[in-house]
Design a protein around this motif. Structure first.
Motif, PDB file in Angstrom:
ATOM      1  N   TRP A   1      43.186  11.618 -30.578  1.00  0.00           N
ATOM      2  CA  TRP A   1      43.604  10.293 -30.101  1.00  0.00           C
ATOM      3  C   TRP A   1      44.702   9.727 -30.992  1.00  0.00           C
ATOM      4  O   TRP A   1      44.780  10.044 -32.181  1.00  0.00           O
TER       5      TRP A   1
ATOM      6  N   CYS B   1      38.319  -8.329 -27.004  1.00  0.00           N
ATOM      7  CA  CYS B   1      37.996  -7.471 -25.857  1.00  0.00           C
ATOM      8  C   CYS B   1      37.564  -8.321 -24.648  1.00  0.00           C
ATOM      9  O   CYS B   1      38.004  -8.103 -23.519  1.00  0.00           O
TER      10      CYS B   1
ATOM     11  N   LEU C   1      30.155   7.769 -22.943  1.00  0.00           N
ATOM     12  CA  LEU C   1      31.310   7.780 -23.852  1.00  0.00           C
ATOM     13  C   LEU C   1      31.576   9.179 -24.433  1.00  0.00           C
ATOM     14  O   LEU C   1      30.874  10.145 -24.128  1.00  0.00           O
ATOM     15  N   SER C   2      32.579   9.225 -25.326  1.00  0.00           N
ATOM     16  CA  SER C   2      33.126  10.526 -25.740  1.00  0.00           C
ATOM     17  C   SER C   2      32.132  11.440 -26.455  1.00  0.00           C
ATOM     18  O   SER C   2      32.099  12.646 -26.185  1.00  0.00           O
TER      19      SER C   2
ATOM     20  N   GLY D   1      29.786   6.800 -28.727  1.00  0.00           N
ATOM     21  CA  GLY D   1      31.245   6.894 -28.830  1.00  0.00           C
ATOM     22  C   GLY D   1      31.684   7.507 -30.146  1.00  0.00           C
ATOM     23  O   GLY D   1      30.899   7.598 -31.097  1.00  0.00           O
TER      24      GLY D   1
ATOM     25  N   LYS E   1      38.258   9.505 -17.448  1.00  0.00           N
ATOM     26  CA  LYS E   1      39.003   8.243 -17.492  1.00  0.00           C
ATOM     27  C   LYS E   1      40.396   8.410 -16.873  1.00  0.00           C
ATOM     28  O   LYS E   1      40.893   7.511 -16.202  1.00  0.00           O
TER      29      LYS E   1
ATOM     30  N   ARG F   1      42.926   0.070 -20.983  1.00  0.00           N
ATOM     31  CA  ARG F   1      42.494   1.153 -21.879  1.00  0.00           C
ATOM     32  C   ARG F   1      41.985   0.540 -23.174  1.00  0.00           C
ATOM     33  O   ARG F   1      42.767   0.247 -24.086  1.00  0.00           O
ATOM     34  N   TYR F   2      40.653   0.389 -23.251  1.00  0.00           N
ATOM     35  CA  TYR F   2      40.083  -0.189 -24.464  1.00  0.00           C
ATOM     36  C   TYR F   2      40.287   0.754 -25.652  1.00  0.00           C
ATOM     37  O   TYR F   2      40.068   1.964 -25.536  1.00  0.00           O
TER      38      TYR F   2
ATOM     39  N   TYR G   1      34.805  12.862 -21.278  1.00  0.00           N
ATOM     40  CA  TYR G   1      34.976  11.407 -21.119  1.00  0.00           C
ATOM     41  C   TYR G   1      36.435  11.079 -20.813  1.00  0.00           C
ATOM     42  O   TYR G   1      36.742  10.345 -19.862  1.00  0.00           O
TER      43      TYR G   1
ATOM     44  N   SER H   1      39.293   1.526 -18.726  1.00  0.00           N
ATOM     45  CA  SER H   1      39.635   2.881 -19.148  1.00  0.00           C
ATOM     46  C   SER H   1      39.590   2.878 -20.682  1.00  0.00           C
ATOM     47  O   SER H   1      38.950   2.001 -21.272  1.00  0.00           O
ATOM     48  N   SER H   2      40.240   3.835 -21.317  1.00  0.00           N
ATOM     49  CA  SER H   2      40.050   3.994 -22.758  1.00  0.00           C
ATOM     50  C   SER H   2      41.225   4.746 -23.373  1.00  0.00           C
ATOM     51  O   SER H   2      41.928   5.496 -22.676  1.00  0.00           O
TER      52      SER H   2
END
Ligand code: AKB
Length: 320
Positions: free
Chosen positions: A279, A219, A79-80, A183, A147, A169-170, A143, A117-118
């Motif tokens: 984001w 989710c 993760l990021s 994350g 993606k 895209r979660y 990350y 994806s995210s």
């Protein structure tokens, strides 16, 4: 009949998704995998589980052959936050692992591949409010860029080989079963644990940081709804925006304070502030709603009520 491999089923989402899939498709038809982290006892007890690294193509291929797998869900990802500390690892797991999944699925003519994806695909240039389905994708994290590349790679396999690949895209996912790891949105889980354990939390992003978030039951529902959607009706494939709620840290803390009045929050922003700032605040998920009927059930208050109740139970049992 589906024979499903859940790559990364010891992780935050995989550990809950696999149990729901086993209920739907049968315990022996849903095979769990993990790299290092031990899966929960519930995952180990309820069906087959294999330890291997999906970056190793032969290991992945052998497990797919062994169980006659025809659906792969690839939940494994760096993760990021961890990705910024170890960009090469993020590239390796997120890109080489994905390529192995897609290639093996193509060779074995599998029925379906699902690759999350995210919101990390977004970055400077994306509108902050209601980030559109089609928009500028210029992420600043390793990350995020894996993606974006991953979404394009998945669509390539749809268009070139006719492989059924789907993805969504979660937003930040909030849950009480398995902790997230590495994350930027992890603060929105940690805050609940600290509220129950210590009645205070020091947040690593500022109080006005607003991000798209989702509670785990939504989710899981979204993931399974997309799996079961009629492929011929999908216009998008690997990149569905997925929304549920959007709040800043102060609003999150206030919803906890309503239930734990002595709860206190302080702020010490670190390197993840820049990631969060890149984001959007929320996303426009019209495509998911129109193409496969997406509709979330939980808002902030309903989620806080349920999170605190469940973490309190864990605390009372001495599990945290
Ligand atoms: C992260 O914070 O890196 C993840 C994500 C939004 O994909 N939770």
């Amino acid at each position: 009949m589906e024979k499903i491999l859940v790559v990364g089923s010891a992780g935050q989402i995989g550990s809950e998704l696999i149990l729901t899939l086993r209920n739907i498709y049968g315990n022996d038809n849903v095979i769990g995998t993990g790299r290092k982290t031990a899966p929960s006892q519930a995952v180990l007890d309820s069906g087959p589980f294999e330890f291997f690294n999906a970056v190793n193509r032969d290991d992945l291929y052998n497990v797919c052959k062994k169980y006659d797998i025809n659906v792969i869900i690839n939940m494994a990802a760096i993760l990021s936050g961890t990705g910024e500390q170890n960009p090469m690892l993020a590239w390796d797991v997120n890109m080489n692992g994905l390529l192995n999944v897609l290639e093996i699925a193509r060779e074995m003519k599998m029925k379906q591949v699902l690759v999350p994806s995210s919101i990390a695909v977004f970055g400077p240039g994306t509108p902050l409010d209601k980030a559109p389905q089609e928009t500028v994708l210029k992420p600043t994290t390793m990350y995020g860029l894996t993606k974006v590349a991953g979404e394009l790679l998945c669509d390539y396999y749809v268009n070139k080989y006719g492989l059924d690949v789907r993805g969504l895209r979660y937003p930040g996912i909030i849950s009480h079963e398995t902790l997230p790891g590495g994350g930027t949105t992890d603060y929105a889980v940690a805050i609940y644990y600290e509220a129950i354990k210590n009645k205070k939390y020091t947040c690593f992003v500022k109080e006005d940081t607003r991000l798209p978030m989702m509670y785990m039951p939504d989710c899981i529902k979204a993931t399974i709804d997309l799996m079961q959607a009629d492929f011929s009706k999908l216009k998008h494939h690997s990149d569905f925006n997925l929304g549920a709620m959007s709040f800043n840290v102060k609003e999150l803390a206030d919803s906890i304070k309503k239930r734990i009045p002595e709860f206190e929050i302080s702020y010490e922003p670190d390197f993840r502030q820049a990631i969060a700032d890149s984001w959007p605040n929320d996303v426009d998920d019209t495509a998911a709603r129109e193409e496969w009927g997406w509709k979330p059930d939980y808002d902030l208050e309903a989620m806080t009520e349920d999170m605190l109740k469940n973490i309190q139970i864990k605390h009372d049992k001495g599990l945290i």
